[in-house]
Design a protein around this motif. Sequence first.
Motif, mmCIF file in Angstrom:
data_model
loop_
_atom_site.group_PDB
_atom_site.id
_atom_site.type_symbol
_atom_site.label_atom_id
_atom_site.label_comp_id
_atom_site.label_asym_id
_atom_site.label_seq_id
_atom_site.Cartn_x
_atom_site.Cartn_y
_atom_site.Cartn_z
ATOM 1 N N PRO A 42 0.801 -1.256 0.027
ATOM 2 C CA PRO A 42 -0.098 0.123 -0.060
ATOM 3 C C PRO A 42 0.813 1.385 0.053
ATOM 4 N N ALA A 43 2.175 1.222 0.013
ATOM 5 C CA ALA A 43 3.068 2.382 -0.235
ATOM 6 C C ALA A 43 2.945 3.171 0.976
ATOM 7 N N THR A 44 2.648 2.764 2.321
ATOM 8 C CA THR A 44 2.265 3.424 3.448
ATOM 9 C C THR A 44 3.640 3.897 4.196
ATOM 10 N N SER A 45 3.200 5.129 4.838
ATOM 11 C CA SER A 45 4.573 5.628 6.025
ATOM 12 C C SER A 45 4.366 4.581 7.047
ATOM 13 N N LYS A 46 5.674 4.475 7.735
ATOM 14 C CA LYS A 46 5.393 4.027 9.161
ATOM 15 C C LYS A 46 5.091 2.435 9.074
ATOM 16 N N THR A 47 5.230 1.767 8.035
ATOM 17 C CA THR A 47 4.792 0.238 7.585
ATOM 18 C C THR A 47 3.497 0.004 8.138
ATOM 19 N N ALA A 48 2.467 0.960 7.764
ATOM 20 C CA ALA A 48 1.151 0.937 8.197
ATOM 21 C C ALA A 48 0.349 0.060 7.228
ATOM 22 N N TRP A 49 -0.797 -0.453 7.755
ATOM 23 C CA TRP A 49 -1.889 -0.928 6.812
ATOM 24 C C TRP A 49 -1.566 -2.313 6.296
ATOM 25 N N ILE A 50 -0.330 -2.948 6.483
ATOM 26 C CA ILE A 50 0.110 -3.967 5.769
ATOM 27 C C ILE A 50 -0.935 -5.395 5.982
ATOM 28 N N GLY A 51 -0.999 -5.468 7.083
ATOM 29 C CA GLY A 51 -1.825 -6.774 7.166
ATOM 30 C C GLY A 51 -3.393 -6.549 6.923
ATOM 31 N N ASP A 52 -3.988 -5.469 6.996
ATOM 32 C CA ASP A 52 -5.286 -5.054 6.524
ATOM 33 C C ASP A 52 -5.279 -5.091 4.958
ATOM 34 N N PHE A 53 -4.320 -4.510 4.382
ATOM 35 C CA PHE A 53 -4.197 -4.569 2.963
ATOM 36 C C PHE A 53 -4.169 -5.976 2.341
ATOM 37 N N ALA A 54 -3.254 -6.809 2.877
ATOM 38 C CA ALA A 54 -3.156 -8.354 2.682
ATOM 39 C C ALA A 54 -4.457 -9.163 2.610
ATOM 40 N N GLN A 55 -5.091 -8.920 3.617
ATOM 41 C CA GLN A 55 -6.352 -9.441 4.031
ATOM 42 C C GLN A 55 -7.395 -9.181 3.042
ATOM 43 N N TRP A 56 -7.781 -7.773 2.872
ATOM 44 C CA TRP A 56 -8.688 -7.095 1.939
ATOM 45 C C TRP A 56 -8.502 -7.684 0.638
ATOM 46 N N CYS A 57 -7.042 -7.357 0.116
ATOM 47 C CA CYS A 57 -6.696 -7.836 -1.131
ATOM 48 C C CYS A 57 -7.301 -9.430 -1.592
ATOM 49 N N ALA A 58 -6.728 -10.138 -0.663
ATOM 50 C CA ALA A 58 -7.213 -11.602 -0.678
ATOM 51 C C ALA A 58 -8.671 -11.747 -0.594
#
Length: 506
Positions: free
Chosen positions: A226-242
């Motif tokens: 998700p190209a986020t700052s502070k390594t944010a949203w990674i888990g939510d991004f992965a779950q939503w995309c799947a």
Amino acid sequence: MFDRRTFLASSAAAAALSASGARAADIPGETVRVDTRAIAGPLPHVWEECVGSDRAAITMREEWRQDMRLGLAEAGFKRARFHGIFNDELGVFGKSILEMRRNGGPNWLNVHRVYDGLLDLGVSPYVELSFMPGKLASGKTQFGFYGGNITPPTSDAEFAGFITSFTAAMIERYGLETVRSWPFEVWNEPNLSFFWTGDKQRYFEMYKAVATAIKSVDPRIQIGGPATSKTAWIGDFAQWCAANNAPVDFFATHAYAGDDQDDVFGKGGPRRSVNDVIPEALANARRTIDAGPFAGKPMWLSEWSSDSPAMIAHVIANGMAHCAGMSQWTLSGMYEELGVDDYMLKEGSMGWSMMIDGIAKPSFNTYRLLHRLGTQRLAAQGPALASRDRTGRTSVLLWNLAEVDQPGGIPGMTAERKIIGGAKRMTLQFDGLKGRKTAEVRFVDWERGSPMPAWRAMGSPRYPSRAQIAHLRQVSRPVVETHRLNADGTLVLDLPAEGLALVELA
């Protein structure tokens, strides 16, 4: 008896120690051990995969291109990442969408000029898909000196059609295999309100529209977020995309040493050293990815920064295992995100750029030394990266880590460097060597491999003359000395706080 080169190098070393407030007799020691017989594995130069820049339009300036030529030739940077390939300043749209359609589609002339310029230099783009073309935007909120529109599209379907046209145009001009080698990253730091006016869910929806559009043109083009700052949203991004069948080829995120640690690691946890914020954030992000539906997918640290030579080396050495690529922000001082600087060099915080108009700062010289490392990693203990290249040459990069404030949200704001740490006497012990060896040693710190001493001697000009700029380019290279190892395979070097040295055995 000293020759002139040895005298000047010795004088620079003494100046570096003097600047750190150290006396030779008082310097504490540290030992680094390198086993020249033990191959620890490959040493991929992930720090060379990409380097950051300001925005697309600035890459058309000759000064920027000169800096990029130097970055490719002496640091090995393979790609450039920048904002704003869709900014209105590039003229992608005419006066209206109807006019655009009558004219047969968007105007790609300046987009071609940007990417042609990179490829002519021998560099590829890391394609950041930003910001929103004004004619497709749901609002008028802008970021930065150059007015990048940061609002979501009025219609995801219409924006997806635009992205389809963009992707097809790039393939038509540059060829399918070339475009397949470019990572496509959706947006920049959408978790920050000054880069994205939508919320997390709105970004995820736009991401799917964009990713699906690109895959409709060619399924092998690489797309990520998700190209986020502070390594944010990674888990939510992965779950939503799947859950929503959105394609993900890689993850991209950002981290800075000065990030709020409560945001990065959660509230109430132990405070990390500023040197360890980025490596630990990357390790956490890697674990999050591998615990989710896209386990094993590559991760790009597509934006990070430091102006401290030793910190750069430390972050790379301790973070590289988690990354397919690392992209330091920024290579060139041709940088106008927050306006046009009114200085070339200054005291205190040096901001984000690694060089300005060909004048190398210690950060760029650190990459010069990193580039000289080989691609086989040797076993090492202590603050060091050790390698062997294809010719059998052994190289060791070692550093003296210090705690130092890093460039904040507005670069160049502080007039003083606050450093916790001092000089160290580094004993480099080589195991497995036969016979006495000669070593070539390159130094980078705030006195050696730095333009600052010469700039101060000029009177610290805000606007150096052309002759002064030419001189600063010449003197801002790493200092090189020749040393002979002791009979027991040791080499003793004094490094000031933040300093580092590359030792290459002849």
